[in-house]
Design a protein around this motif. Structure first.
Motif, mmCIF file in Angstrom:
data_model
loop_
_atom_site.group_PDB
_atom_site.id
_atom_site.type_symbol
_atom_site.label_atom_id
_atom_site.label_comp_id
_atom_site.label_asym_id
_atom_site.label_seq_id
_atom_site.Cartn_x
_atom_site.Cartn_y
_atom_site.Cartn_z
ATOM 1 N N TRP A 1 -84.461 -18.813 8.736
ATOM 2 C CA TRP A 1 -84.440 -19.586 7.487
ATOM 3 C C TRP A 1 -85.810 -19.713 6.825
ATOM 4 O O TRP A 1 -85.959 -20.376 5.810
ATOM 5 C CB TRP A 1 -83.903 -21.006 7.741
ATOM 6 N N ASP A 2 -86.822 -19.108 7.408
ATOM 7 C CA ASP A 2 -88.183 -19.247 6.875
ATOM 8 C C ASP A 2 -88.306 -18.778 5.428
ATOM 9 O O ASP A 2 -88.928 -19.433 4.591
ATOM 10 C CB ASP A 2 -89.181 -18.477 7.748
ATOM 11 N N LEU A 3 -87.720 -17.616 5.121
ATOM 12 C CA LEU A 3 -87.828 -17.066 3.768
ATOM 13 C C LEU A 3 -87.200 -17.999 2.744
ATOM 14 O O LEU A 3 -87.798 -18.277 1.691
ATOM 15 C CB LEU A 3 -87.161 -15.691 3.690
ATOM 16 N N LEU A 4 -85.998 -18.515 3.054
ATOM 17 C CA LEU A 4 -85.319 -19.420 2.130
ATOM 18 C C LEU A 4 -86.122 -20.710 1.973
ATOM 19 O O LEU A 4 -86.266 -21.223 0.855
ATOM 20 C CB LEU A 4 -83.908 -19.736 2.634
ATOM 21 N N ASP A 5 -86.667 -21.226 3.077
ATOM 22 C CA ASP A 5 -87.447 -22.462 3.021
ATOM 23 C C ASP A 5 -88.662 -22.306 2.114
ATOM 24 O O ASP A 5 -89.028 -23.215 1.357
ATOM 25 C CB ASP A 5 -87.886 -22.883 4.425
ATOM 26 N N VAL A 6 -89.308 -21.150 2.188
ATOM 27 C CA VAL A 6 -90.487 -20.892 1.346
ATOM 28 C C VAL A 6 -90.090 -20.881 -0.128
ATOM 29 O O VAL A 6 -90.770 -21.462 -0.978
ATOM 30 C CB VAL A 6 -91.143 -19.554 1.742
ATOM 31 N N ARG A 7 -88.964 -20.216 -0.440
ATOM 32 C CA ARG A 7 -88.525 -20.127 -1.832
ATOM 33 C C ARG A 7 -88.119 -21.506 -2.384
ATOM 34 O O ARG A 7 -88.390 -21.815 -3.546
ATOM 35 C CB ARG A 7 -87.366 -19.144 -1.954
ATOM 36 N N VAL A 8 -87.442 -22.302 -1.567
ATOM 37 C CA VAL A 8 -87.067 -23.655 -1.991
ATOM 38 C C VAL A 8 -88.310 -24.486 -2.249
ATOM 39 O O VAL A 8 -88.404 -25.227 -3.241
ATOM 40 C CB VAL A 8 -86.172 -24.335 -0.929
ATOM 41 N N THR B 1 -92.015 -27.004 -6.153
ATOM 42 C CA THR B 1 -93.374 -27.118 -6.695
ATOM 43 C C THR B 1 -93.380 -26.853 -8.198
ATOM 44 O O THR B 1 -94.037 -27.546 -8.970
ATOM 45 C CB THR B 1 -94.315 -26.128 -5.985
ATOM 46 N N ILE B 2 -92.604 -25.847 -8.623
ATOM 47 C CA ILE B 2 -92.530 -25.525 -10.054
ATOM 48 C C ILE B 2 -91.975 -26.707 -10.829
ATOM 49 O O ILE B 2 -92.493 -27.097 -11.883
ATOM 50 C CB ILE B 2 -91.661 -24.268 -10.278
ATOM 51 N N CYS B 3 -90.885 -27.315 -10.319
ATOM 52 C CA CYS B 3 -90.263 -28.457 -11.001
ATOM 53 C C CYS B 3 -91.215 -29.643 -11.061
ATOM 54 O O CYS B 3 -91.314 -30.335 -12.070
ATOM 55 C CB CYS B 3 -88.966 -28.858 -10.296
ATOM 56 N N GLN B 4 -91.932 -29.865 -9.928
ATOM 57 C CA GLN B 4 -92.845 -31.006 -9.890
ATOM 58 C C GLN B 4 -94.040 -30.799 -10.815
ATOM 59 O O GLN B 4 -94.548 -31.743 -11.409
ATOM 60 C CB GLN B 4 -93.324 -31.234 -8.455
#
Length: 500
Positions: A390-397, A402-405
């Motif tokens: 799940w590392d790849l998905l966690d990084v993308r989330v 970060t973009i939204c914030q």
């Protein structure tokens, strides 16, 4: 009985009531007036007050209405009602009916309002204060309390009708003639009996003429409508009555019909905006446009009717047209899923409202991001020698968050656009139900809906308080103290509120 039916405290001393109680239950001992007044009433008041205080403590935003009234005994009172959203329902509660001593200066009014707001711990939660356009009360709210003031739309509608009528002298004369006819019948038992018998002979419904209150235009409309309904029996007997007033000629009857036809939409709008169990501020913008449309399409049969129609359209636009650009009205309308932007007649105002809401949503997102960043502990270091599926998905989330914030303005715009793309809610539905279902989809807009949809369009809730006060302060209770009146009205109004 005292609070629900507004019975006088002295009822427990009345011989008939005492005997009636004994017949029902001989073993029951009635409390005397002193116990009722000094013990039972304050106990119940404090009990309900505590529950209402809890409700007001947990809501974020409230709006209030206020008005002043002078009783027949020349005592002056200030009423304050509160309005807020709780569990997707509109809640209206009376906070205070306080006797005002001294002159009605803006300073005195501001002082009393501040005491009431502080007593209920709501000063910082108030979105707006709705009242009539009295200079003293406006100054108290805006300059001294530094709160937003919104004029009562029902009061403004009343002024629109008065202005329109004054501009057409023939209509003023007609109203005076109708008022004289009604007064004559109300003061003559012979005339009343004759019209009653004539209605029986004609086989029509027996109706009495109704007297208007000159300060309330809708009562004049009711008077005029009733005269139209009894035209035939009235015409049949008027010439046989002694000292009868001047009667209406054929052209005046036509003008009377034009009058009642023209002002029915205004009455309907006033009724719609005077509710307490549903949002009303969001109705103002679409109803003003609807009123203009309805009046413009009314067919008048007389010159006087056409003049009245033209004048009414002009004064409605002058007095109410600017409300479409008013921030409180505009935001409330936009946040009503039955209307959104489509209710606005001017696209510029709709676009301005979008900008205002984007700014407010952006501010809310920034506040929440700040709160999250200061309260969220740093993640513990993780051994990256072992790679998870799940590392790849966690990084993308994490990147998306970060973009939204970092771009709350973008997030706000997206939220507004998505809201506008949603299907319109049926006009007969409660908009608060929609927001209850959508609070997870549009969290910031949901918060703003509770802020702006709780605003009443009129100060009618305060007027209703004084209607009850008028029933209480009568010949049997003209010595009732102000604090006892406050308790009785408070309990009469708030006992059936959900959660109280």
């Amino acid at each position: 009985m005292i609070t629900n039916d507004l019975q006088p405290l002295s009822i427990v001393d009345n011989v008939g009531f005492v005997e009636y109680t004994k017949k029902l239950q001989p073993l029951y001992s009635l409390p005397n007036r002193k116990v009722l007044s000094n013990t039972m009433l304050p106990f119940k008041y404090n009990e309900v007050r505590k529950k209402l205080h809890y409700l007001l403590n947990i809501v974020t935003h409230i709006s209030v209405t206020t008005d002043m009234w002078t009783s027949d005994s020349q005592k002056s009172f200030l009423s304050v009602t509160s309005h807020f959203v709780r569990d997707n329902k509109m809640i209206s509660a009376v906070l205070s009916t306080k006797e005002i001593l001294g002159n009605h200066t803006s300073q005195n009014i501001a002082t009393e309002l501040k005491l009431i707001f502080d007593e209920w711990s709501v000063f910082d939660k108030i979105v707006t204060v709705v009242s009539d356009n009295g200079a003293n009360i406006k100054k108290a709210i805006i300059e001294m309390l530094q709160k937003h003031h919104h004029p009562c739309v029902a009061h403004t509608l009343n002024l629109c009708v008065i202005d329109a009528i004054k501009a057409v002298p023939q209509v003023t004369v007609l109203i005076t003639k109708c008022r004289a006819i009604v007064t004559y019948f109300n003061h003559s038992s012979q005339a009343t009996e004759k019209i009653k018998n004539m209605q029986k002979q004609m086989g029509v419904t027996e109706l009495r003429l109704k007297q208007d209150v000159p300060t309330r235009w809708n009562s004049t409309l009711i008077m005029m409508e009733r005269i139209c309904l009894v035209k035939e029996p009235l015409s049949a007997i008027i010439t046989s009555l002694p000292n009868s007033p001047d009667f209406l000629n054929s052209s005046e009857w036509e003008t009377l019909l034009d009058y009642t036809n023209l002002f029915k939409p205004v009455e309907a709008m006033t009724t719609e905006l005077s509710g307490e169990n549903y949002p009303t501020m969001s109705l103002v913008v679409p109803l003003i446009r609807g009123l203009q449309y309805a009046v413009r399409n009314r067919k008048m049969k007389t010159v006087e009717g056409e003049s009245l129609k033209s004048r009414l359209l002009e004064v409605v636009w002058r007095r109410l047209g600017q409300l479409e650009s008013d921030k409180m009205c505009a935001k409330s309308t936009f946040l009503d899923p039955r209307f959104k932007k489509i209710a606005f007649g001017n696209e510029i105002y709709a676009n301005n409202t979008t900008k205002w809401l984007v700014e407010e949503v952006t501010s809310l997102i920034r506040q929440q991001n700040t709160s999250v960043s200061t309260n969220t502990p740093r993640e513990a270091s993780v051994d990256k020698s072992e790679v998870s599926l799940w590392d790849l998905l966690d990084v993308r989330v994490a990147e998306a968050k970060t973009i939204c914030q970092n771009a709350p303005n973008v997030n706000a715009n997206i939220q507004l656009e998505q809201y506008l793309r949603q299907n319109f809610v049926d006009r007969s539905n409660n908009p608060l139900d929609y927001w209850n279902r959508s609070q997870s989809t549009f969290p910031e807009l949901y918060m703003l809906s509770k802020k702006y949809l709780c605003i009443p369009a009129t100060s009618v809730p305060s007027d209703r308080v004084f209607s009850r006060a008028g029933q209480i302060i009568n010949d049997r209770r003209n010595r009732l103290k102000g604090d006892k009146l406050d308790m009785i009205i408070f309990l009469n109004s708030n006992l059936n509120i959900e959660g109280v």
